[in-house]
Design a protein around this motif. Structure first.
Motif, short mmCIF file in Angstrom:
data_model
loop_
_atom_site.label_atom_id
_atom_site.label_comp_id
_atom_site.label_asym_id
_atom_site.label_seq_id
_atom_site.Cartn_x
_atom_site.Cartn_y
_atom_site.Cartn_z
N PRO A 229 53.93 37.35 55.70
CA PRO A 229 53.24 36.29 56.44
C PRO A 229 51.81 36.73 56.77
O PRO A 229 51.59 37.89 57.13
CB PRO A 229 54.07 36.14 57.72
N PRO A 230 50.84 35.85 56.65
CA PRO A 230 49.44 36.21 56.94
C PRO A 230 49.17 36.20 58.45
O PRO A 230 48.49 35.32 58.99
CB PRO A 230 48.65 35.12 56.21
N GLU A 231 49.67 37.22 59.12
CA GLU A 231 49.55 37.33 60.57
C GLU A 231 49.13 38.75 60.93
O GLU A 231 49.60 39.72 60.33
CB GLU A 231 50.89 37.01 61.25
N ALA A 232 48.27 38.88 61.92
CA ALA A 232 47.74 40.20 62.31
C ALA A 232 48.86 41.14 62.72
O ALA A 232 48.85 42.34 62.37
CB ALA A 232 46.73 40.03 63.44
N LYS A 233 49.83 40.65 63.45
CA LYS A 233 50.93 41.50 63.90
C LYS A 233 51.72 42.03 62.71
O LYS A 233 52.11 43.21 62.67
CB LYS A 233 51.84 40.71 64.84
N ALA A 234 51.94 41.16 61.74
CA ALA A 234 52.68 41.58 60.54
C ALA A 234 51.89 42.62 59.76
O ALA A 234 52.45 43.61 59.27
CB ALA A 234 52.99 40.38 59.68
N VAL A 235 50.59 42.41 59.61
CA VAL A 235 49.76 43.37 58.89
C VAL A 235 49.84 44.75 59.54
O VAL A 235 50.00 45.78 58.85
CB VAL A 235 48.30 42.89 58.82
N ALA A 236 49.74 44.80 60.86
CA ALA A 236 49.80 46.07 61.56
C ALA A 236 51.15 46.75 61.37
O ALA A 236 51.23 47.96 61.11
CB ALA A 236 49.52 45.86 63.05
N ALA A 237 52.22 45.97 61.46
CA ALA A 237 53.56 46.54 61.34
C ALA A 237 53.83 47.05 59.93
O ALA A 237 54.40 48.14 59.74
CB ALA A 237 54.60 45.51 61.74
N PHE A 238 53.44 46.29 58.92
CA PHE A 238 53.70 46.70 57.54
C PHE A 238 52.79 47.85 57.12
O PHE A 238 53.17 48.68 56.30
CB PHE A 238 53.56 45.51 56.60
N THR A 239 51.59 47.91 57.68
CA THR A 239 50.73 49.06 57.44
C THR A 239 51.38 50.32 57.98
O THR A 239 51.42 51.37 57.32
CB THR A 239 49.35 48.84 58.07
#
Length: 270
Positions: A229-239
């Motif tokens: 999903p294109p969401e900041a929280k998701a980007v941080a978690a998957f990083t």
């Protein structure tokens, strides 16, 4: 972190050349496109998504055609299948198609693979769903022979051909990234893959899986997250989970709506 998109290219979506150009202009690293050759009307196999099969599944472009259209209007964008249904593909023809894509793109082809879920679709291609994993293995190994050997041959249970010439050869070793989360996925990655292409999942579970795979591999592997999903929280978690690249799920929309979606994603990745 690198970012790309995973999407269906259809006759109702943005055109593939326009999509490729828009992605490169906005700094994305990759484009991965889905495929289904057809959808049998019987619809016996339940959709894994748990709902009615979305219309885009019925209308997908051939991925090599779509990626070639994107290739000719871009210079840096990586061009991947996300995923190619190997049990439904002739390995000799598909090896040539992928090598041709790699040539016309200047060495930017990536092969994301999977065995598929729609059993009646497989059967229409002459594939027994019960043996699709073994068939996929042999077809991938056979394609690698065709890509690398002047006189390629392969002798397996499902794929068997005597020495043959096949050109063009890819400009670079085409990376094979293996999709899936099921039993045996890591074995397939380690035997004939160059990376893993998992769907977005619980980041804690994903992090444990990434760690396990890399420990077992003992060699560099590319881990590309599919359809996040294109969401900041998701980007941080998957990083934090340790993947090498995140691809966002891009909805199937007309041209202008797609550009607005890409603009929002581009702001997210900075």
């Amino acid at each position: 972190m690198k970012f790309g998109v995973s999407t269906f290219v259809t006759d109702e979506s943005i055109a593939p050349d326009a999509l490729g150009a828009a992605l490169e202009e906005r700094g994305f690293n990759s484009l991965y496109v889905t495929e289904h050759s057809h959808i049998p009307v019987s619809r016996e196999t339940p959709f894994p998504g748990g709902v009615d099969l979305p219309p885009m599944y019925y209308r997908t472009f051939d991925p090599i055609v779509a990626l070639t259209a994107a290739a000719v209007v871009t210079e840096r964008l990586l061009l991947g299948t996300g995923i190619a249904l190997i049990p439904q593909r002739d390995p000799i023809l598909f090896a040539k198609e992928l090598a041709s894509l790699d040539q016309v793109s200047g060495g930017r082809a990536i092969l994301g693979i999977g065995a598929g879920w729609n059993r009646e679709e497989m059967r229409d291609h002459g594939t027994d769903p019960r043996t699709r994993m073994a068939l996929m293995r042999e077809r991938v190994l056979a394609m690698k022979e065709l890509w690398t050997q002047e006189k390629a041959e392969f002798h397996g249970k499902y794929v068997d051909f005597p020495p043959a010439y096949s050109w063009p050869k890819p400009l670079h070793p085409i990376p094979v990234i293996v999709g899936g989360w099921g039993p045996g996925t890591f074995d397939r990655v380690l035997e004939y893959g160059d990376g893993w292409f998992p769907y977005a999942a619980d980041p804690v579970v994903l992090a444990a899986a990434v760690s396990e795979l890399r420990e077992r591999a003992g060699r560099p592997l590319q881990i590309v997250l599919h359809a996040a999903p294109p969401e900041a929280k998701a980007v941080a978690a998957f990083t934090e989970a340790g993947v090498d690249e995140i691809t966002f799920n891009l909805p199937v929309e007309p041209h202008d709506e797609t550009l607005r979606s890409l603009d929002a994603m581009a702001e997210l990745i900075g």
